[in-house]
Design a protein around this motif. Structure first.
Motif, short mmCIF file in Angstrom:
data_model
loop_
_atom_site.label_atom_id
_atom_site.label_comp_id
_atom_site.label_asym_id
_atom_site.label_seq_id
_atom_site.Cartn_x
_atom_site.Cartn_y
_atom_site.Cartn_z
N ALA A 57 107.11 31.53 32.38
CA ALA A 57 106.42 30.32 31.93
C ALA A 57 107.40 29.16 31.78
CB ALA A 57 105.71 30.59 30.61
N LEU A 58 108.59 29.47 31.30
CA LEU A 58 109.61 28.42 31.17
C LEU A 58 110.00 27.88 32.54
CD1 LEU A 58 111.63 26.80 29.46
CD2 LEU A 58 113.22 28.72 29.68
N ASN A 59 110.19 28.77 33.50
CA ASN A 59 110.52 28.35 34.86
C ASN A 59 109.42 27.45 35.43
OD1 ASN A 59 111.93 28.80 37.62
ND2 ASN A 59 109.79 29.36 37.98
N ARG A 60 108.18 27.82 35.23
CA ARG A 60 107.08 27.01 35.74
C ARG A 60 107.11 25.61 35.14
NH1 ARG A 60 101.96 27.79 37.88
NH2 ARG A 60 100.38 26.29 37.19
N SER A 61 107.33 25.53 33.84
CA SER A 61 107.36 24.23 33.17
C SER A 61 108.53 23.37 33.66
CB SER A 61 107.47 24.44 31.66
OG SER A 61 107.66 23.22 30.99
N LEU A 62 109.72 23.96 33.76
CA LEU A 62 110.89 23.20 34.20
C LEU A 62 110.70 22.65 35.61
CD1 LEU A 62 113.80 25.50 32.90
CD2 LEU A 62 113.07 23.30 31.94
#
Length: 357
Positions: free
Chosen positions: A278-283
């Motif tokens: 999820a963090l990767n998607r947001s970044l």
């Protein structure tokens, strides 16, 4: 002369000892040391966590945050006896790598750099030191009480330079910054944010002591809650604690196109559960940037001097919550709950006034 030394890697080995006068080969500028700032790096070296003595020696002179006065300077050095100065910490590696070859030793690629008071070079916590002219930075006289803050300010001057370079990748008009951690680095980072005209927010866990008021007197807003509540959708975050959970929370809390600058170093001893996908998607979808920065080169020291010269000297003096003479150096190392910055004072005590007859 006296110096504070340590046997790197041996906990509890720090002590004051008599050492030889610095050899001319160490630098042509002879400096009387007035004060040395203490930070977490010094404490970790004393605890035996890391540090390296010069080649062929067993002990290391501590101290990398310096303030001193020139005693001797070579002709043509643009320095004179009596000048107020600080010494730069890092030296380029001997190869040199591509960065060190052009004076960007703070970005050394091969790790063979050396550092005064940390790695393979004696530090500044001695009564007198020698420094190469190109690694001496002059200060205006009115910084004589607070010039010891130049080195930590140089670290955040570099951080802000890198933030602004990254911001120029697109149309970028930042309005707000969140600084996580109200230690010396965090407060100095906040100072430079205020000087840039940004809305500055500072997050720390304490609710009493000097930190909240120092933040407010700077014209910034103090918070003691969660990262995402302190300043939601902030444009810039400077993470100055190295606490893993706060680092993770910072990466999830910026506005689209936000920048997170990491200046704190994590211990690596605590495992966190995190939704990396999820963090990767947001970044990725928000074009965010997360980067780390450490150390500084000469231009950052010069920028730090300028920032301190423009700041309120009385506010800066309040950052230094305790000064201890060299013979009581442990008082500066043993940081108390009310401390922000502690300093070892090597300046001689004032001479007693003559008795009137």
């Amino acid at each position: 002369m006296r110096a504070l030394t340590v046997h790197p890697g041996v906990p509890g080995s720090a002590r004051i000892e008599e050492i030889a006068e610095p050899h001319a080969s160490a630098g042509s500028v002879l400096v009387k040391v007035l004060a040395v700032g203490v930070c977490g790096t010094d404490r970790e070296i004393i605890e035996g966590s890391y540090g390296a003595a010069p080649a062929g020696e067993e002990r290391l002179v501590l101290g990398h945050e310096s303030l001193g006065r020139v005693l001797e300077a070579p002709p043509g050095a643009e320095l004179a006896a009596g000048d107020l100065v600080v010494g730069i910490v890092r030296r380029p590696d001997p190869v040199p790598c591509a960065c060190c070859a052009i004076g960007e030793w703070d970005m050394c690629r091969n790790g063979r750099y050396t550092e005064r008071g940390i790695k393979a070079l004696h530090g500044y916590c001695a009564e007198r030191v020698r420094i190469e002219p190109e690694f001496v930075v002059s200060l205006p006289p009115h910084l004589d009480r607070i010039g010891v803050l130049v080195e930590p300010t140089s670290v955040v001057a570099k951080a802000w330079e890198q933030i602004e370079r990254i911001g120029r990748r697109a149309a970028w008009f930042p309005r707000s910054v969140l600084v996580i951690g109200a230690g010396p680095i965090g407060l100095l980072a906040a100072l430079l944010g205020v000087q840039r005209g940004l809305s500055v927010h500072v997050l720390d866990r304490v609710t009493s002591g000097p930190k909240p008021q120092l933040v407010r007197d700077l014209g910034a807003t103090y918070h003691a809650g969660a990262v995402n509540e302190a300043c939601p959708g902030v444009d810039i975050i400077l993470e100055c604690t190295g606490v893993g959970q706060l680092v993770f929370d910072a990466m999830r809390s910026t506005s689209p196109g936000g920048i997170v600058c990491l200046t704190g170093i994590s211990s690596g001893q605590r495992l966190l559960e995190a939704n990396i996908a999820a963090l990767n998607r947001s970044l990725v979808l928000e074009n965010d940037v997360v980067f780390g920065t450490v150390n500084a080169n000469r231009r950052h020291y010069e920028e730090a001097v300028g920032a301190l010269a423009r700041a309120d000297s009385a506010w800066l003096e309040r950052l230094i919550t305790r000064r201890a003479p060299l013979e009581r150096w442990r008082e500066a190392i043993d940081r108390g709950p009310e401390d922000v910055k502690t300093v070892i004072d090597l300046s001689p005590p004032p001479s007693p006034a003559p008795l009137s007859r």
